[in-house]
Design a protein around this motif. Structure first.
Motif, mmCIF file in Angstrom:
data_model
loop_
_atom_site.group_PDB
_atom_site.id
_atom_site.type_symbol
_atom_site.label_atom_id
_atom_site.label_comp_id
_atom_site.label_asym_id
_atom_site.label_seq_id
_atom_site.Cartn_x
_atom_site.Cartn_y
_atom_site.Cartn_z
ATOM 1 N N VAL A 43 -20.263 -16.573 9.712
ATOM 2 C CA VAL A 43 -20.735 -15.319 10.309
ATOM 3 C C VAL A 43 -19.915 -15.159 11.575
ATOM 4 O O VAL A 43 -19.931 -16.039 12.454
ATOM 5 N N ILE A 44 -19.150 -14.075 11.664
ATOM 6 C CA ILE A 44 -18.312 -13.831 12.839
ATOM 7 C C ILE A 44 -18.948 -12.708 13.663
ATOM 8 O O ILE A 44 -19.254 -11.633 13.136
ATOM 9 N N VAL A 45 -19.166 -13.011 14.929
ATOM 10 C CA VAL A 45 -19.718 -12.021 15.853
ATOM 11 C C VAL A 45 -18.613 -11.749 16.862
ATOM 12 O O VAL A 45 -18.153 -12.676 17.522
ATOM 13 N N HIS A 46 -18.144 -10.499 16.952
ATOM 14 C CA HIS A 46 -17.109 -10.314 17.972
ATOM 15 C C HIS A 46 -17.611 -9.481 19.147
ATOM 16 O O HIS A 46 -18.513 -8.656 19.026
ATOM 17 N N GLY A 47 -17.009 -9.752 20.287
ATOM 18 C CA GLY A 47 -17.368 -9.043 21.506
ATOM 19 C C GLY A 47 -16.599 -7.725 21.602
ATOM 20 O O GLY A 47 -15.899 -7.318 20.660
ATOM 21 N N ALA A 48 -16.716 -7.085 22.758
ATOM 22 C CA ALA A 48 -16.188 -5.735 22.916
ATOM 23 C C ALA A 48 -14.906 -5.690 23.753
ATOM 24 O O ALA A 48 -14.015 -4.889 23.486
ATOM 25 N N GLY A 49 -14.836 -6.529 24.780
ATOM 26 C CA GLY A 49 -13.673 -6.486 25.669
ATOM 27 C C GLY A 49 -13.416 -5.064 26.157
ATOM 28 O O GLY A 49 -14.351 -4.313 26.467
ATOM 29 N N SER A 50 -12.144 -4.666 26.134
ATOM 30 C CA SER A 50 -11.790 -3.352 26.696
ATOM 31 C C SER A 50 -12.161 -2.187 25.775
ATOM 32 O O SER A 50 -11.949 -1.031 26.123
ATOM 33 N N PHE A 51 -12.711 -2.476 24.595
ATOM 34 C CA PHE A 51 -13.172 -1.402 23.712
ATOM 35 C C PHE A 51 -14.619 -0.998 24.008
ATOM 36 O O PHE A 51 -15.120 -0.036 23.434
ATOM 37 N N GLY A 52 -15.295 -1.777 24.856
ATOM 38 C CA GLY A 52 -16.701 -1.463 25.093
ATOM 39 C C GLY A 52 -17.075 -1.396 26.551
ATOM 40 O O GLY A 52 -17.689 -0.444 27.012
ATOM 41 N N HIS A 53 -16.674 -2.430 27.294
ATOM 42 C CA HIS A 53 -17.230 -2.587 28.637
ATOM 43 C C HIS A 53 -16.798 -1.515 29.632
ATOM 44 O O HIS A 53 -17.585 -1.098 30.474
ATOM 45 N N LEU A 54 -15.547 -1.075 29.540
ATOM 46 C CA LEU A 54 -15.059 -0.162 30.586
ATOM 47 C C LEU A 54 -15.808 1.175 30.555
ATOM 48 O O LEU A 54 -16.345 1.629 31.561
ATOM 49 N N LYS A 55 -15.883 1.784 29.346
ATOM 50 C CA LYS A 55 -16.589 3.081 29.252
ATOM 51 C C LYS A 55 -18.090 2.894 29.414
ATOM 52 O O LYS A 55 -18.769 3.727 30.010
ATOM 53 N N ALA A 56 -18.624 1.804 28.883
ATOM 54 C CA ALA A 56 -20.071 1.567 29.007
ATOM 55 C C ALA A 56 -20.448 1.430 30.482
ATOM 56 O O ALA A 56 -21.498 1.894 30.922
ATOM 57 N N LYS A 57 -19.562 0.809 31.238
ATOM 58 C CA LYS A 57 -19.811 0.642 32.676
ATOM 59 C C LYS A 57 -19.770 2.005 33.382
ATOM 60 O O LYS A 57 -20.671 2.361 34.137
ATOM 61 N N LYS A 58 -18.720 2.763 33.089
ATOM 62 C CA LYS A 58 -18.531 4.045 33.759
ATOM 63 C C LYS A 58 -19.738 4.972 33.525
ATOM 64 O O LYS A 58 -20.190 5.665 34.432
ATOM 65 N N PHE A 59 -20.258 4.972 32.302
ATOM 66 C CA PHE A 59 -21.363 5.890 31.982
ATOM 67 C C PHE A 59 -22.734 5.195 31.991
ATOM 68 O O PHE A 59 -23.706 5.735 31.488
ATOM 69 N N ARG A 60 -22.793 3.983 32.549
ATOM 70 C CA ARG A 60 -24.038 3.228 32.761
ATOM 71 C C ARG A 60 -24.898 3.157 31.485
ATOM 72 O O ARG A 60 -26.112 3.384 31.525
ATOM 73 N N LEU A 61 -24.226 2.821 30.370
ATOM 74 C CA LEU A 61 -24.936 2.844 29.080
ATOM 75 C C LEU A 61 -25.972 1.728 28.946
ATOM 76 O O LEU A 61 -26.933 1.882 28.197
ATOM 77 N N THR A 62 -25.808 0.619 29.686
ATOM 78 C CA THR A 62 -26.833 -0.449 29.602
ATOM 79 C C THR A 62 -28.181 0.038 30.127
ATOM 80 O O THR A 62 -29.217 -0.472 29.724
ATOM 81 N N GLU A 63 -28.145 1.009 31.039
ATOM 82 C CA GLU A 63 -29.395 1.485 31.645
ATOM 83 C C GLU A 63 -30.135 2.473 30.750
ATOM 84 O O GLU A 63 -31.253 2.870 31.055
ATOM 85 N N GLY A 64 -29.495 2.895 29.662
ATOM 86 C CA GLY A 64 -30.116 3.886 28.789
ATOM 87 C C GLY A 64 -29.902 5.279 29.352
ATOM 88 O O GLY A 64 -29.033 5.500 30.219
ATOM 89 N N ARG A 65 -30.717 6.209 28.874
ATOM 90 C CA ARG A 65 -30.540 7.624 29.243
ATOM 91 C C ARG A 65 -30.741 7.860 30.745
ATOM 92 O O ARG A 65 -31.750 7.466 31.316
ATOM 93 N N ILE A 66 -29.750 8.461 31.375
ATOM 94 C CA ILE A 66 -29.855 8.884 32.782
ATOM 95 C C ILE A 66 -29.620 10.397 32.762
ATOM 96 O O ILE A 66 -28.491 10.852 32.516
ATOM 97 N N PRO A 67 -30.671 11.203 32.950
ATOM 98 C CA PRO A 67 -30.579 12.654 32.703
ATOM 99 C C PRO A 67 -29.435 13.342 33.442
ATOM 100 O O PRO A 67 -28.808 14.252 32.906
ATOM 101 N N GLU A 68 -29.131 12.857 34.654
ATOM 102 C CA GLU A 68 -28.088 13.597 35.388
ATOM 103 C C GLU A 68 -26.652 13.247 34.949
ATOM 104 O O GLU A 68 -25.692 13.865 35.411
ATOM 105 N N LEU A 69 -26.523 12.281 34.046
ATOM 106 C CA LEU A 69 -25.171 11.957 33.543
ATOM 107 C C LEU A 69 -25.014 12.527 32.131
ATOM 108 O O LEU A 69 -25.963 12.559 31.358
ATOM 109 N N ASN A 70 -23.801 12.926 31.817
ATOM 110 C CA ASN A 70 -23.555 13.387 30.451
ATOM 111 C C ASN A 70 -23.064 12.191 29.636
ATOM 112 O O ASN A 70 -21.873 11.919 29.572
#
Ligand code: IP8
Length: 257
Positions: A43-70
């Motif tokens: 079973v191979i589980v791969h991480g995200a690296g630069s395909f996930g963390h950079l944009k997720a950080k910019k749009f605060r996706l770990t925090e879930g929905r933030i109404p004032e952000l698109n």
């Protein structure tokens, strides 16, 4: 019949972490080749690296929905970027003749952290899953880390022999940050009561870096499964770790917890 090994290909190992959506193809190829050399079920589980963390950080996706952000397009973009990274992983594994099936967590998992919900999909050949943006009942969406997938697969599917965390740039858990470390700083056996100063690039990473791997590793070890963290850039070590041979790296034990 050979048992199952659950292995994480760290995002920092298979991508160039500071360059948006850039794969480290040489490493992916070498990992795929190693996986074709074992008779273990994988079973191979791969991480995200630069395909996930950079944009997720910019749009605060770990925090879930933030109404004032698109955030809607960011959720879609990160899912699509992860699909792109995943398609390279799957393509390279198949190029070595492996029978591979990948299951995107946003299609079957809900919620984040160790307690996420959803039945773990499993293929009779090589199963591939990865850290993803998933739906969440309370936050609307969130980031499910591959380290949480490691925990659940390693402890809930049948016949798991060991869990292997293959990471980039370091030989295992180090006593001091990698930039200051020498070979003597490798912790060969780590238990949760031991401190270490892992470098965690919070300006890039939205999940827990080496600390989360160590924590999830200890939870896996607590269920009696062997856990090892190794340098995934050295193919012989990856194969030895999969086969359960002695290897340079960090064995994670549950300690007395
Ligand atoms: O790299 C994170 O997964 P990880 C997933 O395994 C995303 O922690 C989309 C950032």
């Amino acid at each position: 019949m050979a048992g199952t090994v659950v292995i994480k290909w760290g995002g920092g190992l298979i991508t160039h972490k500071d360059q948006l959506c850039t794969v480290n193809l040489d490493v992916i190829r070498s990992l795929a080749e190693v996986c074709s050399k074992t008779s273990k079920k994988l079973v191979i589980v791969h991480g995200a690296g630069s395909f996930g963390h950079l944009k997720a950080k910019k749009f605060r996706l770990t925090e879930g929905r933030i109404p004032e952000l698109n955030q809607d397009s960011a959720v879609m973009d990160v899912r699509n970027d992860m699909l792109e990274l995943n398609s390279v992983v799957v393509r390279e594994l198949r190029s070595f003749g492996l029978d591979v099936q990948s299951y995107s967590p946003h299609q079957w998992a809900k919620g984040t952290g160790a307690e996420f919900r959803g039945e773990l999909p499993l293929h009779h050949g090589v199963t591939v899953v990865y850290g993803d943006v998933v739906d969440d009942e309370i936050k609307e969406f969130g980031i499910l880390s591959g380290d949480d997938l490691m925990l659940r697969y390693s402890t809930e599917i049948a016949d798991v022999e060991r869990a292997v965390f293959a990471i980039g740039g370091v030989d295992g858990i180090l006593r001091v940050p990698p930039s200051k470390a020498g070979p003597e700083d490798l912790i060969e056996i780590w238990t949760p009561d031991m401190s270490f100063e892992g470098e965690h690039s919070t300006e890039i990473d939205v999940t827990g870096g080496i600390g989360l791997k160590a924590a999830r590793g200890a939870m896996i070890a607590a269920k009696g499964i062997d856990v090892v963290l190794i340098n995934g850039e050295i193919p012989e070590r990856v194969l030895d770790a999969i086969e359960g041979k002695s290897v340079i790296g960090t064995r994670i034990e549950s300690g007395n917890c």
